[in-house]
Design a protein around this motif. Structure first.
Motif, PDB file in Angstrom:
ATOM      1  N   LEU A   1      13.006 -25.891 -34.424  1.00  0.00           N
ATOM      2  CA  LEU A   1      13.230 -24.619 -34.867  1.00  0.00           C
ATOM      3  C   LEU A   1      12.463 -23.714 -34.344  1.00  0.00           C
ATOM      4  N   SER A   2      11.324 -23.638 -33.916  1.00  0.00           N
ATOM      5  CA  SER A   2      10.543 -21.806 -34.295  1.00  0.00           C
ATOM      6  C   SER A   2      10.858 -21.288 -32.715  1.00  0.00           C
ATOM      7  N   GLU A   3      11.575 -22.248 -31.648  1.00  0.00           N
ATOM      8  CA  GLU A   3      12.096 -21.782 -30.396  1.00  0.00           C
ATOM      9  C   GLU A   3      13.582 -21.015 -31.026  1.00  0.00           C
ATOM     10  N   ARG A   4      14.545 -22.036 -31.887  1.00  0.00           N
ATOM     11  CA  ARG A   4      15.682 -21.921 -31.884  1.00  0.00           C
ATOM     12  C   ARG A   4      16.035 -21.523 -33.098  1.00  0.00           C
ATOM     13  N   GLU A   5      15.583 -20.716 -33.833  1.00  0.00           N
ATOM     14  CA  GLU A   5      16.026 -20.180 -34.966  1.00  0.00           C
ATOM     15  C   GLU A   5      17.345 -20.422 -35.881  1.00  0.00           C
TER      16      GLU A   5
ATOM     17  N   ILE B   1      16.308 -33.221 -41.801  1.00  0.00           N
ATOM     18  CA  ILE B   1      16.071 -31.741 -42.516  1.00  0.00           C
ATOM     19  C   ILE B   1      15.793 -32.262 -44.005  1.00  0.00           C
ATOM     20  N   ASP B   2      16.137 -33.149 -44.506  1.00  0.00           N
ATOM     21  CA  ASP B   2      16.863 -33.039 -45.926  1.00  0.00           C
ATOM     22  C   ASP B   2      14.977 -33.492 -46.582  1.00  0.00           C
ATOM     23  N   ARG B   3      14.271 -34.051 -45.489  1.00  0.00           N
ATOM     24  CA  ARG B   3      13.037 -34.088 -46.247  1.00  0.00           C
ATOM     25  C   ARG B   3      12.087 -33.042 -45.812  1.00  0.00           C
ATOM     26  N   LEU B   4      12.175 -32.499 -45.281  1.00  0.00           N
ATOM     27  CA  LEU B   4      11.794 -30.490 -44.785  1.00  0.00           C
ATOM     28  C   LEU B   4      12.045 -30.029 -45.157  1.00  0.00           C
ATOM     29  N   THR B   5      13.194 -29.815 -46.120  1.00  0.00           N
ATOM     30  CA  THR B   5      14.140 -28.680 -47.057  1.00  0.00           C
ATOM     31  C   THR B   5      13.438 -29.574 -48.730  1.00  0.00           C
TER      32      THR B   5
ATOM     33  N   ARG C   1      20.865 -22.433 -43.988  1.00  0.00           N
ATOM     34  CA  ARG C   1      21.611 -21.124 -45.227  1.00  0.00           C
ATOM     35  C   ARG C   1      23.121 -21.296 -43.964  1.00  0.00           C
ATOM     36  N   ALA C   2      24.166 -21.072 -44.981  1.00  0.00           N
ATOM     37  CA  ALA C   2      25.687 -21.315 -44.663  1.00  0.00           C
ATOM     38  C   ALA C   2      25.602 -19.971 -43.472  1.00  0.00           C
TER      39      ALA C   2
ATOM     40  N   ALA D   1      22.935 -23.181 -40.422  1.00  0.00           N
ATOM     41  CA  ALA D   1      21.659 -22.265 -39.679  1.00  0.00           C
ATOM     42  C   ALA D   1      20.730 -23.095 -40.126  1.00  0.00           C
ATOM     43  N   LEU D   2      19.683 -23.482 -39.417  1.00  0.00           N
ATOM     44  CA  LEU D   2      18.287 -23.706 -39.841  1.00  0.00           C
ATOM     45  C   LEU D   2      17.092 -22.746 -40.241  1.00  0.00           C
TER      46      LEU D   2
END
Length: 176
Positions: free
Chosen positions: A68-72, A94-98, A106-107, A116-117
């Motif tokens: 995700l740091s490469e593909r924000e 993603i649920d756990r990291l959120t 983000r919608a 969008a993550l």
């Protein structure tokens, strides 16, 4: 123990499927190299897991954060494809990291079903810590090899990867 597909040789002498001719059994050198590679992968992954646990992450969590740091702004589907896992596997991560405040969804105005993550500031800081640990591990291991060995290894890995990509798809295999 490695088992070869039944189609590699027909037991009754009849011709097998009309696909590629059977491959010869792997030599002892090839098998030794294969298992050495598998053991090395296991050792590297285990050591990386120890390092990431120091900052409270699992290897899959770090993989997702670093990707995700490469593909924000990537979608869950894009992250799943990049990590070679199912969308369902990514969803749980993603649920756990959120919930930990590391990632936010983000919608997307154009598609209400997709998000969008993005890394949060805390997620970005933790990712940087993980990347530093990863760079240190790489530097202490692979980084200590001579440049010529690194170049030779890279060339071999690319050729091996290309052979894997050339393999025909297996019909009837469960897809991830």
């Amino acid at each position: 123990m490695i088992q070869f597909p039944e189609s590699a040789s027909a037991p009754d002498g009849a011709a097998g499927p009309a696909s590629a001719p059977p491959s010869p059994p792997a030599s002892e050198d090839v098998l030794r190299t294969w298992f050495r590679f598998l053991r090395l992968h296991h050792r590297i992954t285990s050591r990386a897991a120890q390092e990431f646990r120091r900052i409270g992450l699992s290897v899959p969590q770090f993989d997702l954060l670093s990707t995700l740091s490469e593909r924000e702004g990537a979608s869950q589907q894009e992250i799943a494809e990049r990590l070679y896992v199912t969308k369902g596997n990514v969803s749980g991560l993603i649920d756990r990291l959120t919930a930990q405040g590391l990632v936010e969804r983000r919608a997307l105005p154009a598609d209400r079903r997709s998000y969008a993550l993005h890394l949060t500031d805390q997620g970005r800081a933790l990712t940087e810590q993980g990347l530093a640990l990863q760079r240190q591990l790489i530097g202490e291991t692979l980084g200590r090899l001579p440049a010529a060995d690194i170049a030779a290894l890279d060339g071999l890995l690319v050729r091996w990867r290309d052979r894997v990509r050339e393999l025909p798809e297996q019909v009837g295999e469960a897809a991830e």
